[in-house]
Every structure is written in C-alpha cells, then in structure tokens.
Write a protein that holds these residues in place. Structure first.
Motif, short mmCIF file in Angstrom:
data_model
loop_
_atom_site.label_atom_id
_atom_site.label_comp_id
_atom_site.label_asym_id
_atom_site.label_seq_id
_atom_site.Cartn_x
_atom_site.Cartn_y
_atom_site.Cartn_z
N ASP A 101 1.18 2.09 -18.66
CA ASP A 101 0.23 3.18 -18.90
C ASP A 101 0.89 4.36 -19.59
N LEU A 102 2.10 4.69 -19.17
CA LEU A 102 2.81 5.82 -19.74
C LEU A 102 4.18 5.35 -20.22
N ILE A 103 4.73 6.08 -21.19
CA ILE A 103 6.07 5.74 -21.69
C ILE A 103 6.88 7.03 -21.77
N VAL A 104 8.03 7.04 -21.10
CA VAL A 104 8.99 8.13 -21.24
C VAL A 104 10.21 7.52 -21.90
N VAL A 131 12.37 4.14 -21.14
CA VAL A 131 12.91 3.41 -22.29
C VAL A 131 14.08 4.13 -22.95
N GLN A 132 15.17 3.40 -23.14
CA GLN A 132 16.29 3.90 -23.94
C GLN A 132 16.65 2.86 -25.01
N GLY A 133 17.27 3.32 -26.09
CA GLY A 133 17.78 2.40 -27.11
C GLY A 133 16.69 1.64 -27.82
N ARG A 134 17.06 0.44 -28.26
CA ARG A 134 16.15 -0.32 -29.11
C ARG A 134 15.11 -1.11 -28.31
N VAL A 135 13.92 -1.12 -28.84
CA VAL A 135 12.83 -1.96 -28.31
C VAL A 135 12.35 -2.78 -29.50
N ILE A 136 12.62 -4.07 -29.47
CA ILE A 136 12.37 -4.90 -30.64
C ILE A 136 11.35 -6.00 -30.31
N ALA A 137 10.34 -6.11 -31.16
CA ALA A 137 9.34 -7.18 -31.09
C ALA A 137 8.84 -7.41 -29.66
N GLY A 138 9.23 -8.53 -29.02
CA GLY A 138 8.77 -8.81 -27.66
C GLY A 138 9.12 -7.69 -26.68
N GLY A 139 10.11 -6.86 -27.01
CA GLY A 139 10.43 -5.70 -26.17
C GLY A 139 9.23 -4.77 -26.05
N LEU A 140 8.49 -4.64 -27.14
CA LEU A 140 7.28 -3.82 -27.12
C LEU A 140 6.24 -4.38 -26.15
N MET A 141 6.32 -5.69 -25.92
CA MET A 141 5.34 -6.33 -25.03
C MET A 141 5.61 -6.05 -23.56
N LEU A 142 6.74 -5.42 -23.26
CA LEU A 142 6.96 -4.90 -21.91
C LEU A 142 6.57 -3.43 -21.82
N VAL A 143 6.76 -2.71 -22.93
CA VAL A 143 6.53 -1.26 -22.94
C VAL A 143 5.04 -0.93 -23.11
N GLY A 153 1.64 9.71 -30.61
CA GLY A 153 1.02 9.49 -29.31
C GLY A 153 1.38 8.16 -28.68
N MET A 154 2.42 7.50 -29.23
CA MET A 154 2.83 6.21 -28.69
C MET A 154 3.64 6.36 -27.41
N VAL A 155 4.34 7.50 -27.28
CA VAL A 155 5.06 7.78 -26.03
C VAL A 155 4.57 9.12 -25.49
N ASN A 156 4.77 9.32 -24.18
CA ASN A 156 4.32 10.57 -23.56
C ASN A 156 5.36 11.68 -23.64
N ASP A 162 0.81 -1.22 0.00
CA ASP A 162 0.00 0.00 0.00
C ASP A 162 0.85 1.27 0.00
N ASP A 163 2.14 1.15 0.27
CA ASP A 163 3.02 2.34 0.22
C ASP A 163 3.43 2.68 -1.21
N VAL A 164 3.14 1.79 -2.15
CA VAL A 164 3.53 2.04 -3.56
C VAL A 164 2.32 2.54 -4.33
N ARG A 165 2.48 3.67 -5.03
CA ARG A 165 1.38 4.17 -5.86
C ARG A 165 1.71 4.18 -7.33
N THR A 166 2.99 4.21 -7.67
CA THR A 166 3.38 4.22 -9.08
C THR A 166 4.53 3.21 -9.26
N ILE A 167 4.55 2.55 -10.40
CA ILE A 167 5.59 1.55 -10.68
C ILE A 167 6.31 1.91 -11.97
N VAL A 168 7.64 1.99 -11.90
CA VAL A 168 8.45 2.27 -13.09
C VAL A 168 9.07 0.96 -13.57
N LEU A 169 9.04 0.75 -14.89
CA LEU A 169 9.73 -0.40 -15.48
C LEU A 169 10.89 0.14 -16.32
N ALA A 170 12.12 -0.12 -15.87
CA ALA A 170 13.31 0.42 -16.52
C ALA A 170 14.20 -0.73 -16.99
#
Ligand code: ZN
Length: 284
Positions: free
Chosen positions: A141-144, A125-137, A196-199, A52-60
């Motif tokens: 909800d948001l992409i920087v 997100v930095q660098g290349r995002v290929i195929a299954g990489g998009l399935m993490l991104v 509009g694919m990234v914020n 409950d102390d977490v309100r936002t999650i970043v995936l890096a």
C-alpha cells in the motif's frame, strides 16, 4: 492452519507495537526470488493477517539491494512442492499451458493476493529494485525508500512487454511507464517521489526507523477503518480496469515467452538482451 516459522528465504519479527515485519534474507543473491521465497512471503503475510495483534505489515530486505527480480534459474521449474493459493492448476502440462498456469499462480496470483490483503502493508526499500523486484514493492500500500533506491523493468531487452504484474501505468503514469519500458532505464528515488510512486524518500541510515514510525502510527488506528479505507482505494483502481489490464498484459507477456522459447530456446534467453541490460547498468 499450520504455523510455519522455519523459513529459509525470509525472516519474520515484531519490531514495533502491532507491527509485523517480513524481511527478504537472501542478500548474497541480491534477494532474487525463487518460488520458495515467494511462497514463504505468502505464508508470512497470511500469518500476519490471521494475528489480530498485527495491524500493519512491513516488507523489508537485507543487503544493499531490495531485490534483483525473479531468480531466472528457477524459471520453468515445476511448483508441485508448494501448496497452490489460486484457482490455477495443471502446472506440469507441456507447451505454453503449464507455464502460463504457473506464472498466473506464482506471479500474478500472489501479487494480487498481497495487493488485496485486508491490512496495510508498507515496503521498506533500499538500493535496486529490478523487474520482479517491483512485484514485491508495488502490491504494497505504501512505499518508503532510501535516497539510493532505483526502480526499473528492463525486460523489453528480452522482447517482453514488462514483468507479469503489469500496473506500470498506475504506478508512474502512462507517459513515464512507456519511457521506463522502452528505455529499460531506472527511475531514481526523487523521480519516484515526484511521480507519486513512493510515499517518502529518506536517508538510508534512517530508512528502518522512519518506516517503523509510519507503521506504528498507522497501527494505532482502528483495524476496521484501515481495512475499509484500503478496499475503497483498491476498488477505485478496480473501477479503472486494473485487473483487466494485468490480464491483457499477461497474455502479451506469454506470447513473448512462447516466442523466445521458439526462437531462442528459453523464456527470456536472448543473448543480445543480457548485453543490452549490462550496458545500461554501466551507464546508470
Ligand atoms: Zn514471465
């Protein structure tokens, strides 16, 4: 619930107030995703949801590239050592049956869970995002992203319609989705922003700081409001038939896997496909 902390493919930390961060830590393999990585990500998301102390999650991600996609050396391996998280089973069955169930569980199933997590998620997100990489991104909800980020799904080179989480028409629009899939070429960060694919697109040196600032700003707001806003937007996508589209495309995707197994004796192993992708990479 058992709290797993001894991850091998990811790290988890708390870089800011009410913010949890999951970092892909397989830079030597360009963060290629094997089943272990995917289940570790799922476990870390679940723990962040339960806290409950977490309100936002970043995936890096560590290293120069966010993710090169699925670790194809793991393709077709049984997933028996992991606890399943969806309604699917029979992963070891022969022919298309077991592998269809496997990909429904470990690819579509996990992506759909992450897309529906009750807390806001931000992909950094930095660098290349290929195929299954998009399935993490894309389930986030948001992409920087940094200015050097690029996004591609080149799998038509292997005779496949697209990766398993087929939300391309929503992410980049139907017209661009077709070009992206037909050509296999990457969409650069500025184009992704325009579509509009990234914020936000930021300099690489500021990527972490800017993502965390956004995560902390969101985390100041009431958790219930965030959950309800997320559900409201996701339900709009549901109303447009996003889940049905994913499942229709998944049928075509497995038609392609089966075809490749019959003709090329492998899931995606068409030697011509590898050379097409290599040629494209040199050009890009
Ligand atoms: Zn597949």
């Amino acid at each position: 619930m058992t709290q797993q902390t001894d991850y091998e493919r990811i790290r988890v930390d708390r870089p800011g107030e009410r913010v949890a961060r999951i970092t892909l830590a397989r830079a030597d393999r360009r963060n290629a995703q094997d089943y272990k990585m995917l289940y570790e990500i799922d476990d870390a998301f679940s723990q962040a949801i339960d806290d409950d102390d977490v309100r936002t999650i970043v995936l890096a991600a560590d290293g120069p590239d966010f993710s090169s996609g699925h670790d194809l050396s793991a393709g077709g391996d049984p997933i028996d050592e992991f606890d399943r998280v969806t309604e699917w089973g029979g992963f070891g069955k022969e022919g298309a049956e077991g592998y269809y169930a496997t990909e429904q569980e470990v690819y579509v199933g996990l992506c759909w869970r992450w897309r529906n997590l009750p807390k806001p998620t931000i992909a950094q997100v930095q660098g290349r995002v290929i195929a299954g990489g998009l399935m993490l991104v894309w389930p986030c909800d948001l992409i920087v992203c940094s200015e050097d980020a690029s996004f591609s799904d080149p799998v038509t080179a292997f005779g496949v319609n697209g990766h398993e989480f087929f939300v391309h028409p929503w992410e980049v629009g139907a017209r661009k989705a077709k070009e992206m899939l037909f050509s296999g070429e990457a969409i650069d960060a500025e184009t992704a922003l325009r579509l509009g694919m990234v914020n936000h697109v930021v300099p690489l040196a500021e990527l972490e700081k800017r993502t965390l600032a956004l995560a902390e700003r969101i985390a100041e707001r009431p958790s219930f409001g965030l959950t309800l806003a997320k559900r409201a937007v996701n339900h709009a996508l549901d109303g447009q038939g996003q889940w049905t589209t994913i499942q229709n495309a998944m049928g075509l995707h497995h038609l392609a896997h089966t075809h490749n197994r019959l003709v090329h004796n492998g899931l995606v192993v068409d030697p011509a496909g590898f050379s097409i992708i290599k040629k494209g990479a040199k050009r890009g």
